[in-house]
Motif scaffolding. Sequence first.
Motif, mmCIF file in Angstrom:
data_model
loop_
_atom_site.group_PDB
_atom_site.id
_atom_site.type_symbol
_atom_site.label_atom_id
_atom_site.label_comp_id
_atom_site.label_asym_id
_atom_site.label_seq_id
_atom_site.Cartn_x
_atom_site.Cartn_y
_atom_site.Cartn_z
ATOM 1 N N CYS A 164 0.841 -1.192 0.000
ATOM 2 C CA CYS A 164 0.000 0.000 0.000
ATOM 3 C C CYS A 164 0.878 1.245 0.000
ATOM 4 N N SER A 270 5.535 3.467 -1.160
ATOM 5 C CA SER A 270 4.768 2.258 -0.875
ATOM 6 C C SER A 270 5.477 1.411 0.168
ATOM 7 N N ARG A 293 -1.242 -7.753 3.434
ATOM 8 C CA ARG A 293 -2.251 -6.979 2.699
ATOM 9 C C ARG A 293 -3.565 -6.947 3.464
ATOM 10 N N ARG A 297 -5.606 -3.670 5.210
ATOM 11 C CA ARG A 297 -6.997 -3.399 4.827
ATOM 12 C C ARG A 297 -7.919 -3.420 6.044
ATOM 13 N N PHE A 317 -4.222 1.752 -1.340
ATOM 14 C CA PHE A 317 -3.848 0.385 -1.652
ATOM 15 C C PHE A 317 -3.452 0.248 -3.103
ATOM 16 N N ASN A 318 -2.380 -0.548 -3.316
ATOM 17 C CA ASN A 318 -1.889 -0.795 -4.662
ATOM 18 C C ASN A 318 -2.779 -1.814 -5.369
#
Length: 318
Positions: A164, A270, A293, A297, A317-318
């Motif tokens: 992210c 990031s 990840r 989140r 977020f990527n």
Amino acid sequence: MNLTIRQLRYVCEVANLGSVQAASKALHISQSSILAAITLAEGEMGARIFERRPARGVQVTPAGERFISAARIMLSAAMEFDRAIGDLADRVPKVLRIGCFEPFGALFMPEMLRMYIDNVADVEIDLLEGDQVQLQTWLGEGLIDLAVLYDIGSITTGTMTKICKVPAHAVLHVDDPLAARDAVWLSEIATRPFVLLDMPQTATYLLTLFDILAKRPDVRFHTRSYETVRSAVASGFGMSILNMRPIGRATSDGQGIVRRPILDELPPPSVIVLDLYGNAKPLFVRLFIEIIRRFFREVGPAGFSVCVEERHSSLIFN
């Protein structure tokens, strides 16, 4: 030679850091274990690897340079072997060797690793905390299986997986007039004394943010510690810029400081996972990436304040 891979790593880390004490601290092992490895290596080689300099650490001898160069090739080959075996055996190792950017250690790594253990396997955690440069060195030498850091500076080792983006924000004393604002401009920050998180690559990244103004702030306080940055701002030394905020169960800031988004359009770094497995990542690495990840989140947004505009969101977020 009768040295183990682990002992070769000990000797190489002394060469990297310039002292037995520093290597002992970085590797979380006793100095006697490192000294025993050096003694064994020098006995096997029949020459001194290091010249001891009282109160000034050690210096690698010419013979030692040849030994260290050969040892690094051996460590790289050992890592290649481990990767191949890990590929063939879809298993989680008994000891998970993780490196992380030093501030991450207190800010979120234990809680994230707790999630990993609860969802994957009950493994022993070996966490090494260092700067951006150290992490790449440790990864290349096989001291860690993967690293969690920022994609700032030169990333020359391994394969990156972006997790992210974390935009920069201002950290101010609660009594600073700018603290009453919803967000601030870099030009306003540049007028304040600056508290710098002075770590390799990190300091350059932070000060380069001001290059759009052609004016950098007056740095009044240098420290390698994220916690000391917070303490220095709370004690009135000036303001700072950081990226990561306390999240989850991490210690909150307290009443002395406030955080504000920055209105200027700045490229956010990031958070990344760095490994040496390329596209053939073993199971435990794939699971680690999935868990970190999920952690950001689920836990990240709750601990990141919402900024005044969507483009200033504290977590992307990527």
